[in-house]
Design a protein around this motif. Sequence first.
Motif, PDB file in Angstrom:
ATOM      1  N   GLY A 161     -16.021  18.328  25.653  1.00 30.30           N
ATOM      2  CA  GLY A 161     -15.511  17.233  24.833  1.00 30.30           C
ATOM      3  C   GLY A 161     -15.883  15.923  25.499  1.00 30.30           C
ATOM      4  N   ASN A 162     -14.991  15.461  26.392  1.00 33.83           N
ATOM      5  CA  ASN A 162     -15.266  14.247  27.160  1.00 33.83           C
ATOM      6  C   ASN A 162     -16.090  14.574  28.409  1.00 33.83           C
ATOM      7  OD1 ASN A 162     -14.916  11.516  26.895  1.00 33.83           O
ATOM      8  ND2 ASN A 162     -12.997  11.425  28.026  1.00 33.83           N
ATOM      9  N   MET A 163     -16.263  15.879  28.680  1.00 31.58           N
ATOM     10  CA  MET A 163     -17.176  16.432  29.687  1.00 31.58           C
ATOM     11  C   MET A 163     -16.667  16.389  31.123  1.00 31.58           C
ATOM     12  SD  MET A 163     -19.567  17.735  28.083  1.00 31.58           S
ATOM     13  CE  MET A 163     -19.981  17.738  26.355  1.00 31.58           C
ATOM     14  N   GLY A 164     -15.366  16.148  31.295  1.00 29.44           N
ATOM     15  CA  GLY A 164     -14.811  16.159  32.641  1.00 29.44           C
ATOM     16  C   GLY A 164     -14.743  17.569  33.214  1.00 29.44           C
ATOM     17  N   ASN A 165     -14.356  18.524  32.397  1.00 28.78           N
ATOM     18  CA  ASN A 165     -14.095  19.855  32.935  1.00 28.78           C
ATOM     19  C   ASN A 165     -15.365  20.541  33.431  1.00 28.78           C
ATOM     20  OD1 ASN A 165     -12.060  21.632  33.626  1.00 28.78           O
ATOM     21  ND2 ASN A 165     -12.343  22.876  31.792  1.00 28.78           N
ATOM     22  N   ALA A 204     -10.560  24.730  20.307  1.00 28.85           N
ATOM     23  CA  ALA A 204     -11.641  24.240  21.178  1.00 28.85           C
ATOM     24  C   ALA A 204     -12.077  25.317  22.176  1.00 28.85           C
ATOM     25  CB  ALA A 204     -11.184  22.995  21.931  1.00 28.85           C
ATOM     26  N   ALA A 256      -6.278   7.721  27.140  1.00 28.68           N
ATOM     27  CA  ALA A 256      -6.617   7.990  25.743  1.00 28.68           C
ATOM     28  C   ALA A 256      -6.668   9.497  25.635  1.00 28.68           C
ATOM     29  CB  ALA A 256      -7.980   7.404  25.417  1.00 28.68           C
ATOM     30  N   ILE A 293     -11.704  18.532  20.973  1.00 27.21           N
ATOM     31  CA  ILE A 293     -13.059  18.122  21.391  1.00 27.21           C
ATOM     32  C   ILE A 293     -13.737  17.263  20.313  1.00 27.21           C
ATOM     33  CG2 ILE A 293     -13.486  19.915  23.096  1.00 27.21           C
ATOM     34  CD1 ILE A 293     -14.892  21.557  20.908  1.00 27.21           C
ATOM     35  N   PHE A 351      -5.711  23.092  30.619  1.00 27.23           N
ATOM     36  CA  PHE A 351      -6.355  22.918  31.930  1.00 27.23           C
ATOM     37  C   PHE A 351      -6.102  21.554  32.547  1.00 27.23           C
ATOM     38  CE2 PHE A 351      -9.955  20.041  31.092  1.00 27.23           C
ATOM     39  CZ  PHE A 351      -9.978  20.027  29.704  1.00 27.23           C
ATOM     40  N   LYS A 352      -5.637  20.606  31.747  1.00 29.68           N
ATOM     41  CA  LYS A 352      -5.475  19.236  32.242  1.00 29.68           C
ATOM     42  C   LYS A 352      -4.538  19.163  33.448  1.00 29.68           C
ATOM     43  CE  LYS A 352      -7.762  17.741  28.617  1.00 29.68           C
ATOM     44  NZ  LYS A 352      -9.045  17.074  28.651  1.00 29.68           N
ATOM     45  N   THR A 363      -4.560  15.890  27.278  1.00 33.11           N
ATOM     46  CA  THR A 363      -4.470  14.988  28.436  1.00 33.11           C
ATOM     47  C   THR A 363      -3.143  14.247  28.372  1.00 33.11           C
ATOM     48  OG1 THR A 363      -6.856  14.682  28.422  1.00 33.11           O
ATOM     49  CG2 THR A 363      -5.596  13.032  29.603  1.00 33.11           C
ATOM     50  N   GLU A 368      -6.385  27.860  21.839  1.00 33.27           N
ATOM     51  CA  GLU A 368      -6.529  26.854  20.788  1.00 33.27           C
ATOM     52  C   GLU A 368      -7.996  26.782  20.349  1.00 33.27           C
ATOM     53  OE1 GLU A 368      -5.578  22.942  23.288  1.00 33.27           O
ATOM     54  OE2 GLU A 368      -6.551  22.470  21.390  1.00 33.27           O
ATOM     55  N   PRO A 370     -15.940  24.899  27.021  1.00 36.61           N
ATOM     56  CA  PRO A 370     -16.097  23.931  25.934  1.00 36.61           C
ATOM     57  C   PRO A 370     -16.382  22.547  26.491  1.00 36.61           C
ATOM     58  CG  PRO A 370     -13.803  24.740  26.050  1.00 36.61           C
ATOM     59  CD  PRO A 370     -14.532  25.287  27.227  1.00 36.61           C
ATOM     60  N   GLY A 381      -6.984  25.911  26.369  1.00 34.59           N
ATOM     61  CA  GLY A 381      -5.690  25.537  25.782  1.00 34.59           C
ATOM     62  C   GLY A 381      -4.938  26.727  25.208  1.00 34.59           C
ATOM     63  N   ILE A 431     -14.897  14.335  19.860  1.00 36.42           N
ATOM     64  CA  ILE A 431     -15.271  13.195  20.702  1.00 36.42           C
ATOM     65  C   ILE A 431     -16.756  12.902  20.489  1.00 36.42           C
ATOM     66  CG2 ILE A 431     -15.570  12.469  23.119  1.00 36.42           C
ATOM     67  CD1 ILE A 431     -13.046  14.133  23.751  1.00 36.42           C
TER      68      ILE A 431
HETATM   69  N1  F0G Z   1     -10.481  22.165  25.527  1.00 36.27           N
HETATM   70  C1  F0G Z   1      -9.321  21.544  25.305  1.00 36.27           C
HETATM   71  C2  F0G Z   1      -8.157  22.374  24.874  1.00 36.27           C
HETATM   72  C3  F0G Z   1      -9.194  20.154  25.481  1.00 36.27           C
HETATM   73  O1  F0G Z   1      -8.026  19.560  25.289  1.00 36.27           O
HETATM   74  C4  F0G Z   1     -10.342  19.424  25.869  1.00 36.27           C
HETATM   75  C5  F0G Z   1     -10.278  17.976  26.050  1.00 36.27           C
HETATM   76  C6  F0G Z   1     -11.530  20.124  26.097  1.00 36.27           C
HETATM   77  C7  F0G Z   1     -11.565  21.487  25.909  1.00 36.27           C
HETATM   78  C8  F0G Z   1     -12.765  19.444  26.555  1.00 36.27           C
HETATM   79  O2  F0G Z   1     -12.684  19.148  27.901  1.00 36.27           O
HETATM   80  O3  F0G Z   1     -13.023  16.704  27.773  1.00 36.27           O
HETATM   81  O4  F0G Z   1     -13.169  17.898  29.937  1.00 36.27           O
HETATM   82  O5  F0G Z   1     -14.930  18.211  28.210  1.00 36.27           O
HETATM   83  N2  F0G Z   1      -9.300  17.271  25.744  1.00 36.27           N
HETATM   84  C9  F0G Z   1      -9.129  15.842  26.051  1.00 36.27           C
HETATM   85  C10 F0G Z   1      -7.737  15.373  25.705  1.00 36.27           C
HETATM   86  C11 F0G Z   1     -10.197  14.984  25.582  1.00 36.27           C
HETATM   87  O6  F0G Z   1      -7.547  14.179  25.492  1.00 36.27           O
HETATM   88  O7  F0G Z   1      -6.834  16.188  25.711  1.00 36.27           O
HETATM   89  P1  F0G Z   1     -13.500  17.920  28.503  1.00 36.27           P
END
Ligand code: F0G
Length: 480
Positions: free
Chosen positions: A262-266, A383, A157, A336, A134-135, A162, A381, A260, A412, A338
């Motif tokens: 992780g860093n919570m941007g999505n 996550a 990072a 994720i 999704f990045k 990303t 993937e 999902p 992913g 993090i």
């Molecule tokens: N799913 C996948 C496949 C990711 O790569 C990430 C985050 C997340 C979920 C969580 O999304 O951070 O917006 O809450 N991956 C980051 C990276 C941190 O560096 O690729 P998020």
Amino acid sequence: MSDRHIAERVGPTGLQSTVQRCIVATCGSTYGIRERIYVCPRCNGPLEIQLGFPSRAAAGSLRKQWEARATSSDPLNHSGVWRYRELLPFDTSSPVVTLFEGNTPLYDAPRCAEYSGLSHLRLKHLGCNPTGSFKDTGMTVAVTQAALLGAQTVVCASTGNTAASLAAYAARAAIQCAIIVPHGHVTAAKLAQSMDYGAAVLEIDGTFDDAMRVVWGLAADSSIYLANSINPFRIEGQKTVAFELLQQCSWRVPNHVVLPGGNMGNSSALSKGFDELLRLGLIDGSPKIHVVQAEGAAPLARLFAEMGKVQLRDNAFSLPDCITPVEHPQTLATAIKIGAPVSWQKSLRGVLQSRGQVLAVAEQEIADAKAIIGRDGIGCEPASATTVAGIRRLVASGIIRHDESVVAILTGHVLKDPDYISHYHRGTLSLPSGGKDQDGAVQKIYGAFRNPPERVALSKDAILKSLDRRRRASMQGTKS
Ligand code: F0G
């Protein structure tokens, strides 16, 4: 650099009234959209883009316009992000860096639905983007802004995705790219992508959170542009997923969207997207947004549980001031892994406004949910599989009803982590942190849906026997 230019103005009110705005209620400072800042210079709070919206009347034609673009021959309209350019902070003269991201499928997933206890479940697969995650929907916008600002180097990072995405878009724009990743904690496939796209792949001894601290320092240099999701331009691109999803749903709003964290941007981005559609009158309600973390890396789920029932009066609530990080995050879903998510406030605000949940699921649940997504012929993937695992829990606890409409966001591609899949099916997947029990034995994840390869004799007979045995076993499984 792409030679494509945005063909139309952002909207009737245009860019003049579009600003970067601090989301902290007691601050709310605003800044110009070409100021190279990532957090509020006054209070350090998170920033977001506040659009100079088209009027509701003008917005009325947007749905039709966007739908027409989906079949237009203009290359810019092939991007599932720039197709929605009326709601992006750029004007006519902006050159666009694109790999024709977006345009990702929305699948019916009957096996996942049955597994989760739902009558129906749809999966929006953002792993079908150009670099497999999704990045890309955010990176097309962030690198377009980096080019506009004349950045010499873009940096992030990353847990891997990303990095791969930034590396690809930087290559398109011919801008130097540096990715900072935790050594030994990024899958081989993701690292390979970044190497191929020509980025400087810099591995540190430390966690993702340590890498994030280092890039903050780098971003103070005016020639370097930070492309992590704290950057509000990333969020602008990622919010268009909400627009594309609604378009695919014929503008009928699902009851729940699960993704999902992780860093919570999505999750922040999707909430912003739904909110903008609602404010423009293009939809008449928002879905509940639920964010799912892995148990070993779940600082926001922990905070959410501690908050108890938040009193939502007239949609007004106050966000907590801080979050307690997880010092040593652990999960096999490395994307994720993090402990100190930078966008937790924006994410939590979206969840609370929508009356959704933040929850955590166990490694075993993630692994089995992932295998079930595979059985629908889709794959993702690890996550991404937190979503189906989380939905199963939310249905079991009555928060999602059997007959409600639910969309899970897969983030992913299945080939991002083939080692995980192979270990799951061969029965050799073990829990993180060494995964030892009290006696020192390695704790394995039991693959309830294991499907290991079989060595078979070089004969038609042996193969037919194997197929017959499998058919019987699966029929027995269906009966029991
Ligand atoms: N799913 C996948 C496949 C990711 O790569 C990430 C985050 C997340 C979920 C969580 O999304 O951070 O917006 O809450 N991956 C980051 C990276 C941190 O560096 O690729 P998020």
